[in-house]
Motif scaffolding. Structure first.
Motif, mmCIF file in Angstrom:
data_model
loop_
_atom_site.group_PDB
_atom_site.id
_atom_site.type_symbol
_atom_site.label_atom_id
_atom_site.label_comp_id
_atom_site.label_asym_id
_atom_site.label_seq_id
_atom_site.Cartn_x
_atom_site.Cartn_y
_atom_site.Cartn_z
ATOM 1 N N ALA A 127 0.826 -1.207 0.000
ATOM 2 C CA ALA A 127 0.000 0.000 0.000
ATOM 3 C C ALA A 127 0.859 1.255 0.000
ATOM 4 C CB ALA A 127 -0.934 -0.008 1.207
ATOM 5 N N ILE A 128 1.901 1.256 0.818
ATOM 6 C CA ILE A 128 2.767 2.434 0.904
ATOM 7 C C ILE A 128 3.535 2.630 -0.393
ATOM 8 C CG2 ILE A 128 4.824 3.334 2.069
ATOM 9 C CD1 ILE A 128 3.667 2.104 4.643
ATOM 10 N N PHE A 129 3.920 1.515 -1.041
ATOM 11 C CA PHE A 129 4.593 1.617 -2.340
ATOM 12 C C PHE A 129 3.720 2.385 -3.328
ATOM 13 C CE2 PHE A 129 4.919 0.026 -6.662
ATOM 14 C CZ PHE A 129 6.256 0.191 -6.939
ATOM 15 N N PHE A 130 2.464 2.030 -3.407
ATOM 16 C CA PHE A 130 1.586 2.688 -4.377
ATOM 17 C C PHE A 130 1.178 4.088 -3.924
ATOM 18 C CE2 PHE A 130 1.177 -1.636 -5.950
ATOM 19 C CZ PHE A 130 1.222 -1.424 -7.317
ATOM 20 N N LEU A 131 1.241 4.348 -2.624
ATOM 21 C CA LEU A 131 0.906 5.680 -2.136
ATOM 22 C C LEU A 131 2.039 6.676 -2.367
ATOM 23 C CD1 LEU A 131 -0.756 4.860 1.313
ATOM 24 C CD2 LEU A 131 -1.902 5.832 -0.677
ATOM 25 N N ALA A 132 3.260 6.243 -2.063
ATOM 26 C CA ALA A 132 4.365 7.203 -1.996
ATOM 27 C C ALA A 132 5.421 7.039 -3.070
ATOM 28 C CB ALA A 132 5.034 7.094 -0.612
ATOM 29 N N PHE A 133 5.531 5.860 -3.650
ATOM 30 C CA PHE A 133 6.649 5.601 -4.555
ATOM 31 C C PHE A 133 6.247 5.690 -6.015
ATOM 32 C CE2 PHE A 133 9.491 2.713 -6.880
ATOM 33 C CZ PHE A 133 10.718 3.269 -6.552
ATOM 34 N N LEU A 134 5.239 4.929 -6.409
ATOM 35 C CA LEU A 134 4.847 4.866 -7.816
ATOM 36 C C LEU A 134 4.499 6.232 -8.416
ATOM 37 C CD1 LEU A 134 2.765 2.137 -9.538
ATOM 38 C CD2 LEU A 134 2.092 4.506 -9.823
ATOM 39 N N PRO A 135 3.756 7.113 -7.701
ATOM 40 C CA PRO A 135 3.402 8.396 -8.313
ATOM 41 C C PRO A 135 4.595 9.251 -8.736
ATOM 42 C CG PRO A 135 2.019 7.975 -6.409
ATOM 43 C CD PRO A 135 3.094 6.935 -6.402
ATOM 44 N N GLN A 136 5.772 8.991 -8.160
ATOM 45 C CA GLN A 136 6.954 9.779 -8.519
ATOM 46 C C GLN A 136 7.377 9.550 -9.977
ATOM 47 O OE1 GLN A 136 10.179 9.307 -5.684
ATOM 48 N NE2 GLN A 136 8.735 8.867 -4.031
ATOM 49 N N PHE A 137 6.901 8.486 -10.587
ATOM 50 C CA PHE A 137 7.297 8.156 -11.951
ATOM 51 C C PHE A 137 6.219 8.521 -12.972
ATOM 52 C CE2 PHE A 137 9.871 5.628 -9.168
ATOM 53 C CZ PHE A 137 11.116 5.621 -9.764
ATOM 54 N N THR A 138 5.212 9.247 -12.536
ATOM 55 C CA THR A 138 4.194 9.748 -13.465
ATOM 56 C C THR A 138 4.480 11.206 -13.799
ATOM 57 O OG1 THR A 138 2.697 10.413 -11.662
ATOM 58 C CG2 THR A 138 2.473 8.165 -12.507
ATOM 59 N N ASP A 139 3.948 11.656 -14.924
ATOM 60 C CA ASP A 139 4.187 13.019 -15.386
ATOM 61 C C ASP A 139 2.927 13.529 -16.081
ATOM 62 O OD1 ASP A 139 4.995 15.413 -16.464
ATOM 63 O OD2 ASP A 139 6.784 14.618 -17.470
ATOM 64 N N HIS A 140 2.276 14.522 -15.470
ATOM 65 C CA HIS A 140 1.007 15.007 -16.027
ATOM 66 C C HIS A 140 1.189 15.675 -17.388
ATOM 67 C CE1 HIS A 140 2.539 18.763 -14.244
ATOM 68 N NE2 HIS A 140 1.751 19.390 -15.102
ATOM 69 N N THR A 141 2.435 16.053 -17.712
ATOM 70 C CA THR A 141 2.673 16.684 -19.018
ATOM 71 C C THR A 141 2.696 15.655 -20.156
ATOM 72 O OG1 THR A 141 5.097 16.547 -18.875
ATOM 73 C CG2 THR A 141 4.024 18.488 -17.893
ATOM 74 N N ARG A 142 2.754 14.366 -19.807
ATOM 75 C CA ARG A 142 2.802 13.312 -20.811
ATOM 76 C C ARG A 142 1.461 12.589 -20.967
ATOM 77 N NH1 ARG A 142 7.919 12.443 -22.585
ATOM 78 N NH2 ARG A 142 7.223 10.516 -23.585
ATOM 79 N N GLY A 143 0.395 13.204 -20.450
ATOM 80 C CA GLY A 143 -0.925 12.625 -20.627
ATOM 81 C C GLY A 143 -1.602 12.327 -19.307
ATOM 82 N N PRO A 144 -2.807 11.729 -19.362
ATOM 83 C CA PRO A 144 -3.549 11.399 -18.148
ATOM 84 C C PRO A 144 -2.741 10.501 -17.206
ATOM 85 C CG PRO A 144 -4.932 11.140 -20.087
ATOM 86 C CD PRO A 144 -3.532 11.364 -20.588
ATOM 87 N N ILE A 145 -2.935 10.708 -15.917
ATOM 88 C CA ILE A 145 -2.156 9.971 -14.927
ATOM 89 C C ILE A 145 -2.598 8.516 -14.819
ATOM 90 C CG2 ILE A 145 -1.588 9.810 -12.468
ATOM 91 C CD1 ILE A 145 -0.147 12.030 -13.927
#
Length: 214
Positions: A127-145
């Motif tokens: 749960a903590i991985f998906f809460l705190a870690f995974l979002p760091q590798f998304t970029d709103h400038t490259r499309g929907p999250i």
């Protein structure tokens, strides 16, 4: 979508995290030792069906809700900790069956599968991985999250199945003599029980500082 460099960095970081044993790996190894390779691999499938729940929750924004709600986060965290403690108590209270070479009572494949599912759905580490870690590798400038989270989640599940499958195969290969010795199985039960209880205690206090900052 994330670029190839981001995906490569995510994959490397994910492998590093997956190789640190947590509740899911402990469950897989315990099943592999007690019931063999097939049991371990069935447990891997159940664990990663639980991973699908985390991926879907993150993509739908539920993870964001948990990150901002101390109550919701605490419910997930303490349910996971309670389940680990329950597994530990069961292991410690298991009665030895003597020193003769006998097989322990077998859990059905469906039970192993769904226990693995529950272990990972209520796994604070995941749960903590998906809460705190995974979002760091998304970029709103490259499309929907959401599609980015789905892609990264699929990569995480694929790597998780590979690493957990390796744990299952290794544990089962080393466990033949342990499974045929009641005394060794009892020692394994005690060791596993203590580790489960320790993980439950750690899980109960995981994320306290992070939530204090929200």
């Amino acid at each position: 979508m994330p670029d190839l460099t981001t995906i490569a960095l995510f994959a490397a970081a994910t492998l590093a995290l997956l190789l640190v044993p947590g509740p899911a790996v402990l469950y897989i190894v315990t099943r592999s030792v007690s019931q063999g390779r097939g049991a371990g691999l069935i447990s891997v499938l159940g664990i990663h069906l639980g991973s699908v729940v985390h991926v879907a929750a993150a993509a739908l924004g539920i993870s964001a809700l948990l990150a901002t709600s101390a109550t919701a986060f605490a419910v997930v965290k303490y349910l996971g900790a309670a389940y680990l403690v329950w597994l530990g108590v069961r292991k410690l209270m298991a009665r030895p069956s003597g020193d003769e070479a006998v097989e322990p009572p077998l859990a059905t494949r469906s039970r192993m599968f769904w226990q693995g599912f529950v272990v990972n759905v209520l796994n604070p580490k995941t749960a903590i991985f998906f809460l705190a870690f995974l979002p760091q590798f998304t970029d709103h400038t490259r499309g929907p999250i959401a599609p980015q989270i789905l892609l990264l989640g699929v990569i995480w599940i694929a790597l998780g199945m590979a690493s957990d499958g390796a744990f299952a195969l290794l544990a089962s290969a080393m466990a033949g003599r342990l499974r045929r010795s009641a005394r060794a199985r009892r020692r394994l039960d005690v060791t596993s029980g203590v580790v489960y209880l320790g993980l439950g205690a750690v899980a109960a206090f995981t994320g306290e500082s992070a939530m204090a900052r929200t």
